[in-house]
Design a protein around this motif. Structure first.
Motif, PDB file in Angstrom:
ATOM      1  N   GLU A  24       1.545  -9.966   3.623  1.00 28.56           N
ATOM      2  CA  GLU A  24       1.618  -9.582   2.081  1.00 28.56           C
ATOM      3  C   GLU A  24       1.431 -11.263   1.457  1.00 28.56           C
ATOM      4  N   PRO A  87       5.559 -12.851   4.571  1.00 29.56           N
ATOM      5  CA  PRO A  87       4.670 -12.799   3.437  1.00 29.56           C
ATOM      6  C   PRO A  87       4.753 -14.419   2.994  1.00 29.56           C
ATOM      7  N   HIS A 121      -0.865  -4.083   6.437  1.00 27.97           N
ATOM      8  CA  HIS A 121       0.143  -4.255   5.235  1.00 27.97           C
ATOM      9  C   HIS A 121      -0.725  -3.626   4.041  1.00 27.97           C
ATOM     10  N   GLY A 123      -1.944  -5.751   1.806  1.00 26.06           N
ATOM     11  CA  GLY A 123      -1.762  -6.717   0.584  1.00 26.06           C
ATOM     12  C   GLY A 123      -2.093  -8.014   0.896  1.00 26.06           C
ATOM     13  N   CYS A 158       0.608  -2.780  -1.276  1.00 28.67           N
ATOM     14  CA  CYS A 158      -0.733  -3.024  -1.000  1.00 28.67           C
ATOM     15  C   CYS A 158      -1.803  -3.133  -2.116  1.00 28.67           C
TER      16      CYS A 158
END
Length: 522
Positions: A24, A87, A121, A123, A158
């Motif tokens: 992410e 992330p 993921h 994203g 996402c």
């Protein structure tokens, strides 16, 4: 689609390629490196199959996919590569290029395959490719050709591109936030692959609509109640035959790329008209409900007041969420605003986690349990992270490895690196210091240091939503408070200077207008 496996299919023994990228990307955070993936998960080849059938650090979708495929008939796994990192900022382009090269080489070497499962993921972004998730799916399609089913699973945070939707046969997104349905959605992906490789060889029709909405703060995107929960519920009410899947994705605005925004993706069994109709109904409901996404944050002073009242025993214990420094959204896990304020107020019965500071964790390990040291939290100051010094005692050290027991991380290996529990001498505040970034979604990250959460008066978590599914046995929703302090994952959009978003977009642009398209995309 239900969570039950398909019934009555005369299934073949498909060869299924497995690959994916979990990141992410926060466009305001430092870039994600190869070392970041190696610290979390860089798995290739048949080792993936071995780890998928045991407890490991793989993304939970992978064991969920294997379990359903194993349970529903014969198949041959063709595992290529699975990457996952905490992330952070966009992945360095050379790292993504290396990943894509491994995917290409592996797919060509293993061809032909009967299907491809992409566990990503969704994203992500790369320093030279704002749509690297789309690049991945498009690359897979180019190699396997038009007739091979590609099924993708995504986090509901996402950012979906039209290119990815066009290249895939189905997209299956999480339906829970906090995320606790990784395995179930992967099982759903396996069911779809069984349908598309079975005797009837189902061919999907899709509909896709993007709304100019970036739902934020993240605290309004819970799946238990609120505006986003209502959309998810509507989607499942409409997911009846011929509809195979409805995915309503909230997106992740901090990626700061043009494809950010809420989307509706509907997969149907050979019925484009039905898919369009469902997608339009959900998209219109989302737009009509956009005014419900409001921040419900408390100030730092209010947070300290609540903690002091709880510490005195005049109210039940509280959990304070440092949502602006959430490693689960790209935060560095090292801001000191709440730590300093609670320490200065001498609040008793407090534990804070997880504070990321590799140097301080190493210092604690070298000093040893029982030693006293001058603790320097965040010596290198930034706009968001300020230095904080105090005398502390090393209570416990750990290698930082534990198996999660609740919520998102149940049954997953959590790797924090060399870690330590410190007690600040003057206030008695307990601080868990780790080498690797990880949001405390599971209470085991506190319990592994001997902390009895039930005896605390105040817990501070550097997390946004996922802690709710792990700490719910200790704190009811009315005892949870999100705090407005500076950080890379602030829940206040005006704190960021966005450059990549497609504008206008609501709520950043209050005069944003939108109407349903005549036809859904794809």
């Amino acid at each position: 689609m239900t969570d039950a496996p398909p019934q009555g299919q005369n299934m073949r023994c498909p060869r299924v390629a497995i690959l994916g990228l979990h990141l992410e990307a926060n466009g305001f955070a430092p870039p994600t490196t190869k070392q970041d993936f190696e610290a979390e998960c860089w798995a290739q080849g048949h080792a993936i199959s071995d780890m998928a059938r045991t407890t490991s650090h793989l993304p939970l979708e992978v064991p969920g996919f294997y379990a359903r495929m194993d349970a529903t008939g014969d198949w041959t796994s063709v595992p290529l590569i699975i990457l996952a990192a905490q992330p952070g900022g966009p992945v360095l382009q050379e790292v993504f290029d290396e990943f894509i090269a491994i995917v290409e080489q592996g797919l060509r070497a293993e061809s032909p395959v009967d299907a491809v499962y992409v566990c990503s993921h969704g994203g992500s972004s790369a320093t030279g490719d704002e749509d690297n998730d789309g690049t991945l799916v498009a690359t897979v399609r180019q190699i396997v050709g038009p007739g091979v089913p590609i099924v993708v699973t995504h986090d509901l945070h996402c950012n979906v591109s039209e290119r990815a939707v066009e290249a895939a046969d189905a997209l299956v997104a999480y339906r829970t936030n906090p995320h606790v349905d990784h395995r179930e959605r992967a099982a759903e992906a396996a069911d779809l692959i069984r349908l598309m490789t079975g005797e009837r060889r189902v061919r999907t029709k899709k509909a896709f609509i993007r709304m100019p909405i970036v739902p934020w703060p993240a605290t309004t995107m819970l799946s238990t109640d609120g505006p986003y929960a209502d959309l998810l519920q509507l989607g499942q009410q409409l997911a009846v035959p011929p509809i195979l899947n409805v995915s309503v994705t909230a997106g992740f605005v901090l990626t700061d790329v043009p494809k950010c925004g809420m989307t509706v993706h509907v997969t149907a069994d050979a019925d484009k008209e039905a898919a369009d109709r469902v997608a339009k109904q959900i998209a219109q409901a989302a737009w009509d409900d956009r005014d419900r996404y409001f921040a419900k944050l408390i100030s730092l002073d209010e947070a300290v007041g609540l903690a002091k009242t709880a510490s005195s025993g005049n109210c039940p214990p509280v959990i304070l969420a440092d949502v602006a420094d959430n490693p689960g959204g790209g935060g560095l896990g090292n801001t000191t605003w709440m730590l300093r304020a609670l320490h200065d107020a001498n609040v008793q019965g407090v534990a804070i986690g997880l504070f990321t500071d590799r140097a301080l964790a190493r210092q604690a390990h070298l000093a040893g349990e029982g030693a006293e040291l001058q603790a320097v939290f965040t010596p290198n100051e930034t706009e968001f992270s300020k230095r904080f010094d105090c005398v502390a005692t090393v209570i416990k050290v750990s290698d930082g490895s534990v198996i999660g027991r609740r919520g998102r991380d149940a049954g997953r290996e959590i790797v924090l690196g060399p870690s330590a529990l410190l007690r600040l001498n003057r206030s008695g505040i307990l601080v868990i210091v780790t080498s690797l970034r990880e949001q405390p979604a599971d209470p085991s990250t506190f319990e592994m240091f001997g902390i009895d959460i039930a005896q605390l008066r105040c817990v501070v978590v550097k997390s946004c939503a996922h802690f709710r599914a792990g700490f719910d046995e200790f704190f009811t929703p009315d005892r949870i408070f999100e705090v407005d302090v500076p950080g890379l994952t602030s829940n206040v959009l005006k704190n960021f200077s966005f450059k990549g978003l497609h504008r206008p977009i609501w709520p950043l642009d209050a005069d944003t207008t939108w109407s349903l398209p005549a036809h859904a995309s794809v």
